[in-house]
Motif scaffolding. Sequence first.
Motif, PDB file in Angstrom:
ATOM      1  N   SER A 159       0.861  -1.181   0.000  1.00  0.00           N
ATOM      2  CA  SER A 159       0.000   0.000   0.000  1.00  0.00           C
ATOM      3  C   SER A 159       0.896   1.229   0.000  1.00  0.00           C
ATOM      4  N   VAL A 160       0.342   2.366  -0.403  1.00  0.00           N
ATOM      5  CA  VAL A 160       1.151   3.584  -0.432  1.00  0.00           C
ATOM      6  C   VAL A 160       0.967   4.347   0.857  1.00  0.00           C
ATOM      7  N   ALA A 161       2.073   4.933   1.323  1.00  0.00           N
ATOM      8  CA  ALA A 161       2.007   5.784   2.505  1.00  0.00           C
ATOM      9  C   ALA A 161       1.560   7.181   2.080  1.00  0.00           C
ATOM     10  N   LEU A 217       4.198   7.242 -17.521  1.00  0.00           N
ATOM     11  CA  LEU A 217       5.499   7.427 -18.153  1.00  0.00           C
ATOM     12  C   LEU A 217       6.321   8.454 -17.359  1.00  0.00           C
ATOM     13  N   PHE A 218       7.564   8.113 -17.100  1.00  0.00           N
ATOM     14  CA  PHE A 218       8.502   8.964 -16.346  1.00  0.00           C
ATOM     15  C   PHE A 218       7.984   9.317 -14.954  1.00  0.00           C
ATOM     16  N   GLU A 219       7.244   8.372 -14.404  1.00  0.00           N
ATOM     17  CA  GLU A 219       6.812   8.547 -13.020  1.00  0.00           C
ATOM     18  C   GLU A 219       7.322   7.355 -12.215  1.00  0.00           C
ATOM     19  N   THR A 220       7.626   7.600 -10.943  1.00  0.00           N
ATOM     20  CA  THR A 220       8.153   6.490 -10.135  1.00  0.00           C
ATOM     21  C   THR A 220       7.491   6.464  -8.755  1.00  0.00           C
ATOM     22  N   VAL A 221       7.385   5.238  -8.230  1.00  0.00           N
ATOM     23  CA  VAL A 221       6.894   5.024  -6.863  1.00  0.00           C
ATOM     24  C   VAL A 221       8.076   4.484  -6.057  1.00  0.00           C
ATOM     25  N   LEU A 222       8.319   5.076  -4.887  1.00  0.00           N
ATOM     26  CA  LEU A 222       9.512   4.704  -4.106  1.00  0.00           C
ATOM     27  C   LEU A 222       9.171   3.736  -2.971  1.00  0.00           C
ATOM     28  N   GLY A 223      10.108   2.839  -2.705  1.00  0.00           N
ATOM     29  CA  GLY A 223      10.020   2.030  -1.490  1.00  0.00           C
ATOM     30  C   GLY A 223      10.272   2.921  -0.281  1.00  0.00           C
ATOM     31  N   ALA A 224       9.780   2.476   0.884  1.00  0.00           N
ATOM     32  CA  ALA A 224       9.815   3.323   2.080  1.00  0.00           C
ATOM     33  C   ALA A 224      11.234   3.746   2.443  1.00  0.00           C
ATOM     34  N   GLU A 225      12.192   2.795   2.365  1.00  0.00           N
ATOM     35  CA  GLU A 225      13.544   3.113   2.803  1.00  0.00           C
ATOM     36  C   GLU A 225      14.229   4.091   1.847  1.00  0.00           C
ATOM     37  N   VAL A 226      13.930   3.942   0.558  1.00  0.00           N
ATOM     38  CA  VAL A 226      14.522   4.852  -0.423  1.00  0.00           C
ATOM     39  C   VAL A 226      14.111   6.279  -0.105  1.00  0.00           C
ATOM     40  N   VAL A 255       5.748   9.992  -7.662  1.00  0.00           N
ATOM     41  CA  VAL A 255       4.296  10.172  -7.520  1.00  0.00           C
ATOM     42  C   VAL A 255       3.725   9.412  -6.333  1.00  0.00           C
ATOM     43  N   GLY A 256       4.528   8.484  -5.776  1.00  0.00           N
ATOM     44  CA  GLY A 256       4.001   7.718  -4.640  1.00  0.00           C
ATOM     45  C   GLY A 256       5.135   7.183  -3.783  1.00  0.00           C
ATOM     46  N   ILE A 257       4.859   7.002  -2.513  1.00  0.00           N
ATOM     47  CA  ILE A 257       5.829   6.371  -1.607  1.00  0.00           C
ATOM     48  C   ILE A 257       5.118   5.233  -0.896  1.00  0.00           C
ATOM     49  N   LEU A 258       5.700   4.039  -0.965  1.00  0.00           N
ATOM     50  CA  LEU A 258       5.060   2.851  -0.388  1.00  0.00           C
ATOM     51  C   LEU A 258       5.229   2.821   1.132  1.00  0.00           C
ATOM     52  N   ALA A 259       4.275   2.189   1.764  1.00  0.00           N
ATOM     53  CA  ALA A 259       4.383   1.982   3.209  1.00  0.00           C
ATOM     54  C   ALA A 259       5.469   0.943   3.468  1.00  0.00           C
ATOM     55  N   PRO A 260       6.161   1.037   4.624  1.00  0.00           N
ATOM     56  CA  PRO A 260       7.246   0.083   4.902  1.00  0.00           C
ATOM     57  C   PRO A 260       6.730  -1.363   5.018  1.00  0.00           C
ATOM     58  N   LEU A 319      11.343   0.588  14.138  1.00  0.00           N
ATOM     59  CA  LEU A 319      12.305  -0.431  13.711  1.00  0.00           C
ATOM     60  C   LEU A 319      12.066  -0.822  12.262  1.00  0.00           C
ATOM     61  N   LEU A 320      10.792  -0.875  11.894  1.00  0.00           N
ATOM     62  CA  LEU A 320      10.452  -1.281  10.534  1.00  0.00           C
ATOM     63  C   LEU A 320      10.968  -0.263   9.540  1.00  0.00           C
ATOM     64  N   VAL A 321      10.743   1.018   9.827  1.00  0.00           N
ATOM     65  CA  VAL A 321      11.135   2.060   8.886  1.00  0.00           C
ATOM     66  C   VAL A 321      12.655   2.199   8.839  1.00  0.00           C
TER      67      VAL A 321
END
Lengths: 241, 422
Positions: B136-138, B146-155, B188-193, B370-372
């Motif tokens: 899920s996204v945080a 196109l040219f859009e990215t969703v990041l993992g929580a740690e990134v 455009v989005g950041i995922l939950a950890p 701890l998770l994040v």
Amino acid sequence: MVDNPAGPIPAVLLTGVTFKWPGQEPLLTIERLKIDQGETVFVAGPSGSGKSTLLSLIAGLLSPTEGQILVHGQPLSALSGPKRDRFRGDKIGLIFQSFNLLPYLSAQDNVSLAARLSPFRRERAIKAFGSVAAATESLLTSLDLEKESWLRPADRLSVGQRQRVAAARALLGQPPLIMADEPTSSLDADRRLAFIDLLLSECQKAGASVLFVSHDSSLAPRFTTQVSVSDLKPSKKNGPA
Amino acid sequence: MSRLKTLAFLAGQSAWNRRGTLGLILFSIVLSTVLLVGLERLRTQIRESFTQSVYGVDLLVGARGSHAELVLYAIFHLGGASNNLGFDNVQKVAKLPEVAWVIPLSMGDFHRGFPVVATDENYLAHYRYRRNRSLSVASGRPENGLFETVLGAEVALRLNYQLGQKIVLSHGGGDRPRTHDDKPFTVVGILAPTGSPVDRSLYISLESMEAIHVDWRGGAPLPGFRVKAEDVRKFNLTPKSVTALLVGLKNRRYIFQAQEKIHAFSGEALSAVLPGVAMDQIFQLLGNGERILFLVSILVTITGLLGLAATMLAGLSERRRELAILRSLGASPLDILLLIALEGFWLTLTGLIIGLAILAGVLAFLGPYLLVHFGALLELSPPTAREWWILGGILAAGVIASLGPAIRAYFFSLADGLNRNV
């Protein structure tokens, strides 16, 4: 048992008793000591004469090197350790020189502990007063302990108060034998006599025999019998006395 | 019964009187419990977060090669594939009657050391980690054009990126990688950890991956040929190949049938791997750390219990007189033994309960942190069977540790304790 088989069983009977620590000279030798039921005995003797040892032997806290000790007709040597603890808890009320109260228990709890640990004394206390608590309160009252100190922990009582709590603990549940080891040594002379009278009258009420050990011979006249540890030693001549 | 009540009463009163010393023992039991159960939980969670980095994927498909390598890049996004598989094969796998869904993955680009994963909407729909959790996204949205990215929580956390940030991807790892600086991406989005490799990855669409490489051939830009970002739509952005496929089956029973069918594809040689088996194999190799952790927790417990026994033994000489008084009043040596064992039992039990409460508090409050920050998924949950064993072990050991002193007390000379004028 020995010379008067038809009479009542003596409260305490010692015959030919010797006690010594391994590799040392005998600390105590007693040819014969008999205490009748209801008798109050004052044992005199200087410090180190073995008075306390005598008490420990009769209480079964120590075992004699030689000889026999009967308490109410029961030979102590015939009892196993735990049975001896039980027997002592039931039949003997002990008052120590250092009182040996549990510092963290209240005056009341210290007294009732005797009944908690001895079903025999518990039953007798209930029989006489209806409950252990009533028996405790009655004893504390007749031993002149002010009511406001009943719930105070023992380590916050004065010396005189501790002594009376220790006496009440020994008397609770009317054990047939009360033994006291220099319980008055930390009191002044007037209060010593007052305490002795109080103790003896309580014992008399309960019909208990008393063995009282002290180096202070001024107390001796209050007792029915006075003995000295040195008198109990076997005579130098051969053969039985 | 009333005797036991008396002993319990005495044990309680006496313990309260010695609360300072006992507090120290209690502290060491609490510490042992927290450390031992905490380490045990950490240990199992390490294993779990490794082996359950991906959940519900029945087969991994890649170009023929080492199975371990396939697991490393398809699941952990580590290293790279030497060969790709053609997109026609992706479609063939997807059409197999046993297959429920496929997630194509295309990798090889990075952003400041973090792997870039190109995939499609099936990733969000079907990717599961840790006991069937979905992504899920945080913040922002999970879909990327196109040219859009969703990041993992740690990134996002490490690089301190926000939504709307423009970033540039680089081609491959290495010291001085070539960059795709002509075609920047927007966050455009950041995922939950999740505590899985997802946290360390950046996600883009397969089309975006194709688009940044339209003017590249063989890992380098074509000399003298530049396609501007706004012009890439004129090209066919259907991917020609992908790096790996995650495959979910309609029914796990068909796993070997499907595997066989994929192996039998004509044309390129493919590997279809059961991820669980392969990951267990890798973990066996990495399992040393786990064993060391377990050894450490055992040592911690032994130290704690020795401390308990030592403190009890030391406290016993203080109690000599107390115990002798009880015996003079008719308590048997067995009563004394029980009294001390009872104290050991209650003390250990109290320590266990406090320890568990502290651990629960730590997990509840610190778990998300701890998770994040450490990617460690430690959660509040009832003790596992193994943890119950550990708790039982601590309790038994606590009672046994107190029995040593109790037995010593059993043999105390009565007269000795009573005649000391303290």
